[in-house]
Design an enzyme around this catalytic site. Structure first.
Site, mmCIF file in Angstrom:
data_model
loop_
_atom_site.group_PDB
_atom_site.id
_atom_site.type_symbol
_atom_site.label_atom_id
_atom_site.label_comp_id
_atom_site.label_asym_id
_atom_site.label_seq_id
_atom_site.Cartn_x
_atom_site.Cartn_y
_atom_site.Cartn_z
ATOM 1 N N ARG A 24 1.149 -1.720 0.208
ATOM 2 C CA ARG A 24 0.045 0.223 0.357
ATOM 3 C C ARG A 24 1.409 1.597 -0.107
ATOM 4 O O ARG A 24 1.738 1.307 0.593
ATOM 5 C CB ARG A 24 -0.960 0.480 1.205
ATOM 6 C CG ARG A 24 -2.471 -0.965 1.091
ATOM 7 C CD ARG A 24 -3.421 -0.288 0.212
ATOM 8 N NE ARG A 24 -4.158 -0.912 0.326
ATOM 9 C CZ ARG A 24 -4.511 -2.057 -0.992
ATOM 10 N NH1 ARG A 24 -3.624 -2.939 -1.738
ATOM 11 N NH2 ARG A 24 -5.540 -2.390 -0.382
ATOM 12 N N GLU A 65 -3.673 7.491 -4.604
ATOM 13 C CA GLU A 65 -3.644 6.776 -5.955
ATOM 14 C C GLU A 65 -4.980 7.599 -6.379
ATOM 15 O O GLU A 65 -6.714 7.665 -5.531
ATOM 16 C CB GLU A 65 -3.723 5.288 -5.714
ATOM 17 C CG GLU A 65 -3.039 4.474 -5.519
ATOM 18 C CD GLU A 65 -2.830 2.989 -5.179
ATOM 19 O OE1 GLU A 65 -3.777 2.789 -5.928
ATOM 20 O OE2 GLU A 65 -2.236 2.368 -4.744
ATOM 21 N N HIS A 86 -0.846 -0.035 -10.034
ATOM 22 C CA HIS A 86 -2.226 -0.926 -9.449
ATOM 23 C C HIS A 86 -2.247 -1.162 -9.985
ATOM 24 O O HIS A 86 -3.437 -2.318 -10.030
ATOM 25 C CB HIS A 86 -2.459 -0.568 -8.339
ATOM 26 C CG HIS A 86 -3.468 -0.904 -7.254
ATOM 27 N ND1 HIS A 86 -3.156 -0.148 -6.420
ATOM 28 C CD2 HIS A 86 -3.615 -2.490 -6.746
ATOM 29 C CE1 HIS A 86 -3.433 -0.904 -5.106
ATOM 30 N NE2 HIS A 86 -3.706 -2.378 -5.602
#
Lengths: 302, 302
Positions: free
Chosen positions: B215, B244, B263
């Site tokens: 993360r 993000e 991601h």
């Protein structure tokens, strides 16, 4: 007596050879074994003229195409190359390029904004290795944790350890359309020059990637650009090009489907210690009259 | 009865569950097991209000920090996540980033001319994995062919299979200065937020590379840019960022020492079949009264 030329190219080599101990001499009529650490075919030709009693030449490179093309590989001399000695870093670089292409890292590296999720896994892929030498064996070893189907094409059909199948190079046209990943590890010889030409590139899957860590001229570079532009193949990772260096302004630079690394799979920092180990071993064998490692077949050119 | 929301997010899931066979119902008072395939914490909260008899919620994601932060992980419900289910593609992506950074592929991808030979091998490296879950175990498995020294830091000290050493996370300050490669695989919790801050990034080796597939907020991104600019660390590969998506114009894009992937370590194409397998298995277990896979500890937040 053993001569190392140029001795500066191999720091620490004199201490290593002194441990054997190996008798060392300047280049001349006393030279029986010549360690040719660095220098092109013309310089080597001149060196051999000064050392007419040489029985064995150890070349410091793994790919000896330049020396073969210069017609040096004969004259009653035993030739050894560093083939296999640099397999570890070269195979690692090949896998780095394979994963980079499947994960579309060249595109990501050039991106200046977030993108859609894309990329493929190596798991489940069919990997075709062209060439069955040390690099192929080491790459197969690195691939063992993956669920991949591996096929090695080589001149002989003696099975390669770790490969699901070993087949003769004549099976190339049959195998190319089946591969998700194609890796070139074969030496450059008259037989392998432009082995991947426009016709064969056209047989590849449109989602397949090609990695070349062998010699640039095994691929027809002009045809490769065409295949990349047309989407005939999905991507190419080239550590070797034709010509080298690849000139500025060449379309491969920054091509969205291509990644070029400047013949750096095995950097001097990586090869120097590996070459020193190979040389020490071969000098020991030469002095003991044992078979040498990395013997070159002049007819095959590698 | 089992409810899948939204069922469109998991093509083929109804056929899979019919094979068990599992009794399926619309979301409502009959729902005992809720498969939350897609949707944020607020939608999930609303769904739970409509289904007051839910005993078990299966989340479709591996990292459940958003749900934990929303305070959802309690109320007498058993929570399971997809943790571990996507380990295979995520670990592969982590290794792709590690190799890309060591081989300086971001710089090569952006180059428009031949460069000097540069790059490092993973062989001989000391690899520090922060987090001891499924991704770490799978990454260790992928690393088995390499000569690497691996250290896993985790909450518990139960040894991780394949690691040379497993140590408690409290050893972080002691281990960071020793690592050539640092890979973050740990969940985001209040304890791991900004785990790598300016102080800890400053403890890393200047030639070390950092890869984050966990993360974004586990790293202080502001401090990371500072460390990259100052050369405190050699490179960073980030599949996750904070925030993000990473906004356009952010200095990480095209930073010479950084590589950002959006991601995409586990693309929907990769996760969908893996999630379907996990769900089928957990529905089977739920109906049979067996312990579920991927149970979340609400106190730990993962």
């Amino acid at each position: 007596l053993i001569t190392v030329v140029p001795v500066e190219a191999l720091p620490g080599i004199e201490e290593r050879l002194a441990r054997i101990p190996a008798p060392i001499c300047e280049l001349g009529t006393a030279t029986r074994g010549l360690i040719w650490a660095d220098g092109g075919p013309e310089e080597l030709q001149m060196a051999l003229e000064r050392a007419p009693n040489v029985e064995w030449v150890q070349l410091g490179v793994a790919g000896i195409d330049r020396y073969a093309e210069a017609g040096l590989l004969d004259g009653g001399i035993t030739w050894t190359s560093a083939k296999g000695a640099f397999a570890e870093p070269v195979a690692e670089h090949a896998l780095a390029l394979v994963l980079a292409l499947l994960r579309e890292l060249p595109m990501r590296a050039r991106a200046t904004r977030w993108g859609a999720p894309r990329g493929r896994s190596l798991h489940g892929a069919r990997v075709l290795l062209i060439g069955g030498g040390g690099i192929a064996i080491e790459l197969l070893r690195l691939l063992t944790p993956w669920r991949v189907e591996t096929v090695v094409l080589r001149r002989s059909t003696a099975p390669i350890p770790g490969a699901n199948r070993t087949m003769p190079i004549e099976a190339l046209d049959e195998q190319l359309p089946l591969a998700d990943v194609v890796v070139l590890t074969t030496p450059l010889t008259p037989q392998t020059r432009h082995l991947l030409d426009a016709r064969r590139l056209g047989m590849m899957r449109p989602d397949a990637v090609l990695v070349n860590v062998a010699r640039g001229a095994i691929v027809d570079m002009h045809a490769l650009i065409g295949a990349l532009d047309a989407g005939t193949i999905a991507g190419a990772g080239l550590d070797v090009t034709d010509p080298e260096p690849l000139p500025e302004g060449h379309p491969f630079w920054a091509h969205p489907r291509a990644l070029v690394t400047p013949h750096t799979a095995d950097t001097p920092e990586m090869t120097r210690p590996l070459l020193a180990v190979r040389i020490e071993e071969n000098v020991r064998r030469f002095l003991a009259g044992e078979p040498l490692e990395g013997i070159v077949d002049p007819l095959l050119g590698y």
